[in-house]
Motif scaffolding. Structure first.
Motif, PDB file in Angstrom:
ATOM      1  N   SER A 179       0.763  -1.201  -0.151  1.00  0.00           N
ATOM      2  CA  SER A 179      -0.069  -0.081   0.188  1.00  0.00           C
ATOM      3  C   SER A 179       1.020   1.268  -0.050  1.00  0.00           C
ATOM      4  O   SER A 179       0.282   2.066  -0.398  1.00  0.00           O
ATOM      5  N   GLY A 180       1.931   1.250   0.391  1.00  0.00           N
ATOM      6  CA  GLY A 180       2.959   2.252   0.708  1.00  0.00           C
ATOM      7  C   GLY A 180       2.857   3.139   1.835  1.00  0.00           C
ATOM      8  O   GLY A 180       1.998   3.211   2.542  1.00  0.00           O
ATOM      9  N   ALA A 181       4.024   3.851   2.085  1.00  0.00           N
ATOM     10  CA  ALA A 181       4.188   4.830   3.373  1.00  0.00           C
ATOM     11  C   ALA A 181       3.012   5.691   3.509  1.00  0.00           C
ATOM     12  O   ALA A 181       2.659   5.933   4.655  1.00  0.00           O
ATOM     13  N   LYS A 182       2.363   6.314   2.415  1.00  0.00           N
ATOM     14  CA  LYS A 182       1.580   7.229   2.750  1.00  0.00           C
ATOM     15  C   LYS A 182       0.224   6.882   3.137  1.00  0.00           C
ATOM     16  O   LYS A 182      -0.283   7.313   4.645  1.00  0.00           O
ATOM     17  N   LEU A 183      -0.221   5.693   2.707  1.00  0.00           N
ATOM     18  CA  LEU A 183      -1.550   5.180   3.215  1.00  0.00           C
ATOM     19  C   LEU A 183      -1.236   4.737   4.748  1.00  0.00           C
ATOM     20  O   LEU A 183      -2.363   4.821   5.349  1.00  0.00           O
ATOM     21  N   VAL A 184      -0.166   3.936   4.872  1.00  0.00           N
ATOM     22  CA  VAL A 184       0.001   3.354   6.308  1.00  0.00           C
ATOM     23  C   VAL A 184       0.112   4.423   7.198  1.00  0.00           C
ATOM     24  O   VAL A 184      -0.343   4.520   8.384  1.00  0.00           O
ATOM     25  N   TYR A 185       0.868   5.631   6.948  1.00  0.00           N
ATOM     26  CA  TYR A 185       1.180   6.539   8.047  1.00  0.00           C
ATOM     27  C   TYR A 185      -0.331   7.290   8.363  1.00  0.00           C
ATOM     28  O   TYR A 185      -0.710   7.573   9.232  1.00  0.00           O
ATOM     29  N   ALA A 186      -1.175   7.472   7.124  1.00  0.00           N
ATOM     30  CA  ALA A 186      -2.630   7.989   7.206  1.00  0.00           C
ATOM     31  C   ALA A 186      -3.361   7.300   8.247  1.00  0.00           C
ATOM     32  O   ALA A 186      -3.938   7.497   9.094  1.00  0.00           O
ATOM     33  N   ALA A 187      -3.264   5.806   8.103  1.00  0.00           N
ATOM     34  CA  ALA A 187      -3.978   4.643   8.896  1.00  0.00           C
ATOM     35  C   ALA A 187      -3.448   4.966  10.312  1.00  0.00           C
ATOM     36  O   ALA A 187      -4.237   4.986  11.325  1.00  0.00           O
ATOM     37  N   LEU A 188      -2.239   4.994  10.478  1.00  0.00           N
ATOM     38  CA  LEU A 188      -1.524   5.119  11.865  1.00  0.00           C
ATOM     39  C   LEU A 188      -1.934   6.223  12.571  1.00  0.00           C
ATOM     40  O   LEU A 188      -2.216   6.384  13.817  1.00  0.00           O
ATOM     41  N   ILE A 189      -1.893   7.350  12.012  1.00  0.00           N
ATOM     42  CA  ILE A 189      -2.298   8.650  12.260  1.00  0.00           C
ATOM     43  C   ILE A 189      -3.814   8.655  12.937  1.00  0.00           C
ATOM     44  O   ILE A 189      -3.968   9.024  14.019  1.00  0.00           O
ATOM     45  N   LEU A 190      -4.711   8.088  12.015  1.00  0.00           N
ATOM     46  CA  LEU A 190      -6.003   7.974  12.529  1.00  0.00           C
ATOM     47  C   LEU A 190      -6.103   7.033  13.685  1.00  0.00           C
ATOM     48  O   LEU A 190      -6.932   7.329  14.558  1.00  0.00           O
ATOM     49  N   TYR A 191      -5.408   5.847  13.643  1.00  0.00           N
ATOM     50  CA  TYR A 191      -5.479   4.795  14.654  1.00  0.00           C
ATOM     51  C   TYR A 191      -5.165   5.693  16.213  1.00  0.00           C
ATOM     52  O   TYR A 191      -5.634   5.250  17.003  1.00  0.00           O
ATOM     53  N   TYR A 192      -3.928   6.202  16.193  1.00  0.00           N
ATOM     54  CA  TYR A 192      -3.488   6.866  17.184  1.00  0.00           C
ATOM     55  C   TYR A 192      -4.317   8.076  17.582  1.00  0.00           C
ATOM     56  O   TYR A 192      -4.402   8.249  18.856  1.00  0.00           O
ATOM     57  N   THR A 193      -5.006   8.759  16.864  1.00  0.00           N
ATOM     58  CA  THR A 193      -5.819   9.870  17.215  1.00  0.00           C
ATOM     59  C   THR A 193      -7.083   9.336  17.738  1.00  0.00           C
ATOM     60  O   THR A 193      -7.549   9.862  18.911  1.00  0.00           O
ATOM     61  N   LEU A 194      -7.512   8.122  17.373  1.00  0.00           N
ATOM     62  CA  LEU A 194      -8.607   7.473  17.936  1.00  0.00           C
ATOM     63  C   LEU A 194      -8.386   7.182  19.373  1.00  0.00           C
ATOM     64  O   LEU A 194      -9.295   7.204  20.139  1.00  0.00           O
ATOM     65  N   GLN A 195      -7.174   6.969  19.829  1.00  0.00           N
ATOM     66  CA  GLN A 195      -6.799   6.727  21.150  1.00  0.00           C
ATOM     67  C   GLN A 195      -6.772   7.957  22.081  1.00  0.00           C
ATOM     68  O   GLN A 195      -6.764   7.745  23.371  1.00  0.00           O
TER      69      GLN A 195
END
Length: 138
Positions: free
Chosen positions: A32-48
């Motif tokens: 998927s590439g770094a951009k998609l993974v970074y976006a997903a991680l940003i949202l995941y950690y923001t969720l917390q």
């Protein structure tokens, strides 16, 4: 009109544990590439974060659920194009919640990202948080 049965999205609830989510992301990381993974991680950690409203958490869960769901507008199995709809959804939600994303979240996501990507690959994620993220969302 016949409406197809929707999958039981509660079956995916375990994917929202840190281990389940990170396991899913690590499996698709290189594809998927770094951009998609970074976006997903940003949202995941923001969720917390306790600074994010319940309404915004619901939006984040919807976006992350779309990422991990087998139902997509463009199936993930299609090379290159398969993950563009997922990235679009993630970037739309990040743009909406821009002010809620703290530097601590960005750093935590970047640290996790560095476990899967080398510095050259990580450059693709650098423009995710430029001054105006709506100019070039992909």
């Amino acid at each position: 009109m016949n409406i197809p049965d929707l999958p039981d999205f509660m079956a995916y609830k375990d994917k929202f544990t840190e281990n389940g989510f990170v396991e899913k992301i690590s499996r698709i990381a290189k594809r998927s590439g770094a951009k998609l993974v970074y976006a997903a991680l940003i949202l995941y950690y923001t969720l917390q974060s306790d600074k994010v409203s319940v309404k915004d958490k619901a939006i984040i869960i919807g976006a992350l659920g779309y990422l991990i769901s087998p139902l997509d507008v463009i199936p993930d199995a299609i090379p290159i194009a398969g993950l563009t709809d997922d990235l679009g959804v993630l970037l739309f939600v990040i743009n909406k919640l821009w002010k809620e994303v703290g530097d601590d979240v960005k750093e935590k996501a970047r640290k996790k990202l560095s476990e899967w990507f080398d510095p050259e690959e990580m450059k693709a994620a650098d423009d995710l948080f430029k001054e105006n993220p709506t100019e070039d969302p992909v």
